[in-house]
Design an enzyme around this catalytic site. Structure first.
Site, PDB file in Angstrom:
ATOM      1  N   GLU A 169       0.793  -1.227   0.000  1.00 16.67           N
ATOM      2  CA  GLU A 169       0.000   0.000   0.000  1.00 16.67           C
ATOM      3  C   GLU A 169       0.833   1.290   0.000  1.00 16.67           C
ATOM      4  O   GLU A 169       0.911   2.002   1.013  1.00 16.67           O
ATOM      5  CB  GLU A 169      -0.974   0.008   1.184  1.00 16.67           C
ATOM      6  CG  GLU A 169      -1.951  -1.157   1.147  1.00 16.67           C
ATOM      7  CD  GLU A 169      -3.008  -1.096   2.251  1.00 16.67           C
ATOM      8  OE1 GLU A 169      -2.851  -0.293   3.182  1.00 16.67           O
ATOM      9  OE2 GLU A 169      -3.992  -1.845   2.165  1.00 16.67           O
ATOM     10  N   GLU A 353      -6.042  -8.116   0.052  1.00 14.98           N
ATOM     11  CA  GLU A 353      -6.623  -7.859   1.373  1.00 14.98           C
ATOM     12  C   GLU A 353      -8.073  -7.449   1.206  1.00 14.98           C
ATOM     13  O   GLU A 353      -8.390  -6.671   0.298  1.00 14.98           O
ATOM     14  CB  GLU A 353      -5.917  -6.703   2.111  1.00 14.98           C
ATOM     15  CG  GLU A 353      -4.607  -7.054   2.729  1.00 14.98           C
ATOM     16  CD  GLU A 353      -3.977  -5.876   3.487  1.00 14.98           C
ATOM     17  OE1 GLU A 353      -4.718  -5.014   4.011  1.00 14.98           O
ATOM     18  OE2 GLU A 353      -2.744  -5.836   3.532  1.00 14.98           O
TER      19      GLU A 353
END
Ligand code: FCB
Length: 443
Positions: A169, A353
Site C-alpha cells: 500500500e 486484502e
C-alpha cells in the site's frame, strides 16, 4: 446465517488465502529486532489508542506453528506475510540479525510443510528507526537501502517463496503517513508527502529490478483502493472527487503501469517532487507478473476550502464496519474491472486484502459468532464472482486477516481476524468466520 460461496463456484485453480503482516502479529520486542518508527510513533502521546505498540502483539514469533496450523486446517492455499526490515537489519543497513533471518527461514519452511504458498511482502510499514532518523521515505537514499534489504531477504528465501511484492500500500506509506499524519512518522507536510510518494515507487521499481536480476519469479505489487463518490451533485465536489481519486486510486498504479503521474495529482504535487523525478519513471514502471488490490471501503468526497487538494471526507449513510468504514462490495467489482481495463490488461489480479473490523465478543462457551463478518466476506466474494463473470483475470482472494492483531493507530481495539486473540493469555480461538471459510473451501 450467511454462507460463503464455495470453492467450486470459482474457476478451477482459483486460490484462497489469508494475509498478515510482521509488525502487527510477531512481537517486535523479541529476537533482536531493531526499533522502528512505529515504536517511536506509538510512544508519542496522542498517536495510538492507549499508546499501544507491537512489542508483543500476538507473539507469533514464538507461536507461529499454531498459527500456520490453523491457517492450513481451514484449507487456505496462500499465506500472505511480510518480513520486517528492522528484524533482519536492526539498523536498517549493515549487520544482519541472523536470528531474524533464521526466523523467516523456519516460517517459510513451515508454510511449505503445511502446503501453504508463501506470498511475501518485503515492507509492511515497520521502517527501522535508524533510517527514519535519516529522513526515511523523504530521503532518496532509501531506494538503495531498500534494494539492499531486498537482496538480503531474497538471498535466503527466494528459493522457496511463491510470490513477492516489494511494498504494501504505497498510499499508506506516503499520503496517510506524511500528509494526514495518521501513521508513522506522523508528518503533515506536502513536500514530505510528494517525496515519499515518489521514493516509495522508485523503491518498488529498484526492488523489482534486484529480484529480476536474481532470476526470481512471480513478482508483483500491492496497492489499496477506495471508491471516491461525490458527496453532492455540485461541480466543485465532482472536481474534488477527481483529485481524491487521482491521489488515492491512480497515482501509484499509473506510475507502475504507464510510467506517468496523473495530471490531477501533479497540479498540487509537482512543485514538491524531487528534481529530475521524470527520469525515474522508467525504473518505476518495471514489468510485473501480477497485481494485488486491497479493498475495504468507499469515501464520499466534497470540496473544501483551503489549499490544494481542497477535498474533505463526508460521512456516508450506508452500513459501516467498526472502523467507521462504509460497506460497499460493488466497489470491489468496479475496481477489479477498472484496473484490468485501464492498467493491467491480461495480467493476473489478486485481491490481496479484504475484511472488516467488528466488535467481536466471546460467548460463555468461548465462541465468537461473527455473522456480520461472514456477511461482509460473502458479499465481497460475490463481487469477485461478478468480476470473473465479466472476464476479469482474477486468480485469487486473500482475507485480512488470519488473527486479530495490532491495528496500527487503533492499537488492539479493532479486531479483523478470522481467529480471535485473547491478548492477555494469547489464546487463539477460531471465530465463526474461520469455520465459514473452512466449509466453503472444502466444497
Ligand atoms: C490495510 C493494511 C493492513 C490492515 C488493514 C485493516 O490498509 O494493509 O495492515 O491495517 O488495512
Amino acid at each position: 446465517m450467511t454462507a460463503l460461496p464455495p470453492r467450486s463456484a470459482f474457476p478451477t485453480g482459483f486460490q484462497f488465502g489469508v494475509a498478515t503482516s510482521s509488525y502487527q502479529i510477531e512481537g517486535h520486542g523479541f529476537g533482536g529486532a531493531g526499533p522502528t518508527h512505529w515504536d517511536t510513533f506509538a510512544a508519542t502521546p496522542g498517536n495510538v489508542v492507549r499508546a499501544e505498540n507491537g512489542a508483543r502483539a500476538c507473539d507469533h514469533y514464538h507461536l507461529w506453528e499454531q498459527d500456520l496450523d490453523l491457517v492450513a486446517a481451514a484449507g487456505f492455499d496462500i499465506y500472505r506475510f511480510s518480513t520486517s526490515w528492522a528484524r533482519v537489519l536492526p539498523e536498517g543497513r549493515g549487520p544482519v540479525n541472523m536470528e531474524g533471518l533464521d526466523f523467516y527461514d523456519r516460517l517459510v519452511d513451515g508454510m511449505l510443510e503445511r502446503g501453504l504458498k508463501p506470498a511475501l511482502t518485503l515492507y509492511h510499514w515497520e521502517l527501522p528507526a535508524a533510517l527514519a532518523d535519516k529522513g526515511g521515505w523523504r530521503n532518496r537514499e532509501i531506494t538503495r537501502w531498500f534494494a539492499d534489504y531486498t537482496h538480503v531477504i531474497m538471498a535466503r528465501l527466494s528459493d522457496r517463496i511463491w510470490s513477492a511484492a516489494p511494498i504494501n500500500e504505497p498510499w499508506c506509506v506516503s499520503w496517510l503517513s506524511h500528509f494526514l499524519g495518521a501513521h508513522a512518522p506522523g508528518l503533515r507536510d506536502i513536500r514530505a508527502t510528494a517525496r515519499a510518494m515518489h521514493h516509495v515507487l522508485l523503491a518498488h521499481g529498484r526492488a523489482i529490478k534486484v529480484m529480476r536480476a536474481g532470476g526470481i519469479k512471480n513478482l508483483g505489487a500491492v496497492c489499496n483502493f477506495e471508491t471516491a463518490l461525490p458527496a453532492d451533485a455540485s461541480p466543485e465536489s465532482e472536481a474534488a472527487t477527481n483529485r481524491y481519486d487521482a491521489i488515492f486510486n491512480r497515482f501509484f498504479v499509473e506510475a507502475m503501469f504507464k510510467g506517468r503521474y496523473p495530471e490531477a495529482a501533479l497540479e498540487g504535487l509537482a512543485p514538491h517532487l524531487p528534481e529530475g523525478w521524470e527520469d525515474d519513471l522508467a525504473t518505476i514502471a518495471q514489468p510485473l507478473d501480477w497485481f494485488g488490490l486491497n479493498y475495504y471501503t468507499c469515501k464520499r468526497i466534497a470540496a473544501a476550502p483551503g489549499p490544494w487538494p481542497g477535498f474533505a471526507e463526508v460521512d456516508g449513510a450506508g452500513p459501516k464496519t467498526e472502523m467507521g468504514w462504509e460497506i460497499r462490495p460493488e466497489g470491489l467489482q468496479e475496481f477489479l474491472t477498472r484496473i484490468a481495463r485501464d492498467y493491467t490488461g491480461d495480467l493476473p489480479l489478486y485481491v490481496t486484502e479484504n475484511g472488516m473490523a467488528a466488535p467481536d465478543r466471546l460467548d460463555k462457551r468461548g465462541l465468537c459468532d461473527d455473522q456480520d463478518r461472514i456477511a461482509y466476506y460473502a458479499a465481497h466474494l460475490r463481487a469477485c464472482q461478478n468480476a470473473l463473470a465479466a472476464g476479469v483475470p482474477l486468480k485469487g482472494y486473500m482475507a485480512w486477516s488470519a488473527l486479530d492483531n495490532y491495528e496500527w493507530a487503533l492499537g488492539y481495539e479493532k479486531r479483523f481476524g478470522l481467529i480471535h486473540l485473547d491478548f492477555e493469555s494469547l489464546q487463539r480461538r477460531p471465530k465463526a468466520s474461520y469455520h465459514a471459510f473452512k466449509t466453503a473451501l472444502e466444497r
